[in-house]
Write an enzyme that holds these catalytic residues in place. Structure first.
Site, short mmCIF file in Angstrom:
data_model
loop_
_atom_site.label_atom_id
_atom_site.label_comp_id
_atom_site.label_asym_id
_atom_site.label_seq_id
_atom_site.Cartn_x
_atom_site.Cartn_y
_atom_site.Cartn_z
N ARG A 105 46.97 -12.73 22.55
CA ARG A 105 46.89 -14.05 21.93
C ARG A 105 47.49 -15.10 22.85
O ARG A 105 48.38 -14.81 23.65
CB ARG A 105 47.62 -14.06 20.59
N ASN A 131 43.34 -0.48 17.15
CA ASN A 131 44.00 -1.72 17.59
C ASN A 131 45.52 -1.53 17.52
O ASN A 131 46.06 -1.23 16.46
CB ASN A 131 43.54 -2.86 16.66
N HIS A 160 38.33 -5.51 10.56
CA HIS A 160 39.33 -6.40 9.96
C HIS A 160 39.60 -5.99 8.51
O HIS A 160 38.69 -6.00 7.68
CB HIS A 160 38.94 -7.88 9.97
N HIS A 203 49.99 -4.25 16.51
CA HIS A 203 51.19 -4.33 15.67
C HIS A 203 52.28 -3.34 16.07
O HIS A 203 53.38 -3.42 15.55
CB HIS A 203 50.79 -4.28 14.20
N HIS A 233 44.69 -7.43 21.39
CA HIS A 233 44.41 -8.87 21.35
C HIS A 233 45.54 -9.60 22.09
O HIS A 233 46.68 -9.63 21.62
CB HIS A 233 44.35 -9.31 19.88
N GLU A 242 30.66 -8.08 16.67
CA GLU A 242 31.55 -7.37 15.75
C GLU A 242 31.57 -8.18 14.46
O GLU A 242 31.92 -9.37 14.46
CB GLU A 242 32.96 -7.24 16.34
N THR A 263 43.35 -13.10 12.55
CA THR A 263 42.11 -13.80 12.85
C THR A 263 41.36 -14.08 11.54
O THR A 263 40.78 -13.19 10.94
CB THR A 263 41.25 -12.95 13.79
N GLU A 305 40.62 -8.23 23.16
CA GLU A 305 40.24 -9.35 22.28
C GLU A 305 40.86 -10.61 22.84
O GLU A 305 42.06 -10.63 23.18
CB GLU A 305 40.78 -9.10 20.86
N ARG A 336 52.15 -13.45 20.75
CA ARG A 336 53.06 -13.06 19.66
C ARG A 336 53.20 -11.54 19.55
O ARG A 336 54.18 -11.06 19.02
CB ARG A 336 52.62 -13.65 18.33
N1 PXP Z 1 38.51 -6.70 15.05
C1 PXP Z 1 38.94 -7.91 15.49
C2 PXP Z 1 38.01 -8.72 16.33
C3 PXP Z 1 40.25 -8.36 15.20
O1 PXP Z 1 40.64 -9.56 15.65
C4 PXP Z 1 41.10 -7.52 14.46
C5 PXP Z 1 42.50 -7.94 14.18
O2 PXP Z 1 42.54 -9.09 13.48
C6 PXP Z 1 40.60 -6.30 14.02
C7 PXP Z 1 39.31 -5.90 14.32
C8 PXP Z 1 41.47 -5.33 13.26
O3 PXP Z 1 41.86 -5.83 12.03
P1 PXP Z 1 42.99 -5.08 11.24
O4 PXP Z 1 44.24 -5.19 12.04
O5 PXP Z 1 43.05 -5.82 9.95
O6 PXP Z 1 42.56 -3.65 11.08
#
Ligand code: PXP
Length: 251
Positions: free
Chosen positions: A48, A10, A193, A13, A46, A154, A104, A73, A52
């Protein structure tokens, strides 16, 4: 049953850091290309509602320029549905979204929101998008996801990731039971997550889980040792835990 465990990286960030300055650097698409070289199996982003981090332009560029499957996402809104249908990513994961949350927090209420979600799942499935629902590891949520016809769930690993020494095992067991139920229902099971080097192994050892989506920790760790090294280490920890779990099953 295949023992493969995919890693979706992901890159949200990377965009968070870029947006702190409002310029083009660092570029999430470049991070996605590096992730591919480091051994990621997919890219997750994602979009959003408040934009952001990931922007509409990021989704356009990721769709056009990366070869790995893109997992978009998105919240269950008409705006996001139109974007998904326009880009047709490999996968779309429906997540709950509140503007004021930092990340999330908690899974989608597929059970309570079944009527609202049905149209989003149907339209994207019909468009050939692999739809996933980001849910807490609860039986009624899995059953609702199955009724909705989503091929993938998921599991939200936030409670597991944040659990202290007294609750850790129980949270892990909730994930394992939910993954087993997903398998019974014919749902492909992903998880994510809050996963890090320290806690990924036990989740990777749940052999019904097919994919982990990991973002914040990897991007944070990339500050210290680089993205390539962070992804390779995560991949190695996942592969090792998976191989050990497979070995202990066949022993
Ligand atoms: N899976 C989903 C559906 C998410 O929304 C997120 C980010 O919140 C993640 C995985 C990845 O989480 P993290 O950034 O904490 O690794």
């Amino acid at each position: 049953m295949s023992n493969l465990l995919r890693l979706g990286v992901n890159i949200d960030h990377v965009a968070t850091i870029r947006n702190a300055r409002g310029i083009a650097h660092p570029d999430p698409t470049r991070a996605a290309r590096m992730a591919a070289e480091a051994g990621a199996d997919g890219i997750t982003a994602h979009l959003r509602e408040d934009r952001r981090h990931i922007s509409d332009e990021d989704i356009e560029r990721l769709s056009a320029q990366i070869e790995l499957p893109l997992n978009l996402e998105m919240a269950a809104t008409d705006e996001m549905l139109a974007i998904a249908l326009r880009h047709r990513p490999h996968a779309a994961c429906i997540v709950p979204e509140k503007r004021e949350e930092l990340t999330t927090e908690g899974g989608l209420d597929a059970h309570g929101g079944e009527n609202h979600l049905r149209r989003y799942v149907d339209e994207m499935v019909q468009a050939g998008i692999r739809v996933s629902l980001f849910i807490d590891p609860e039986e009624r949520q899995l059953v609702a996801a199955h009724r909705l016809g989503a091929p993938v769930v998921e599991l939200h690993t936030g409670c597991y990731a944040e659990a202290g020494p007294d609750t850790w095992e129980a949270e892990l067991q909730r994930l394992a039971s939910a993954a087993a139920l997903a398998d019974d229902l014919g749902l492909e099971c992903h998880a994510g997550h809050g996963l890090s080097y320290d806690n990924v192994g036990a989740v990777a050892a749940i052999t019904n889980v097919r994919e982990l989506n990991i973002g914040h920790f990897l991007i944070g760790e990339a500050i210290f040792g680089g993205l390539d090294s962070a992804i390779k280490r995560m991949r190695a920890l996942m592969d090792q835990a998976r191989a050990e779990a497979a070995g202990s099953r066949s022993a």
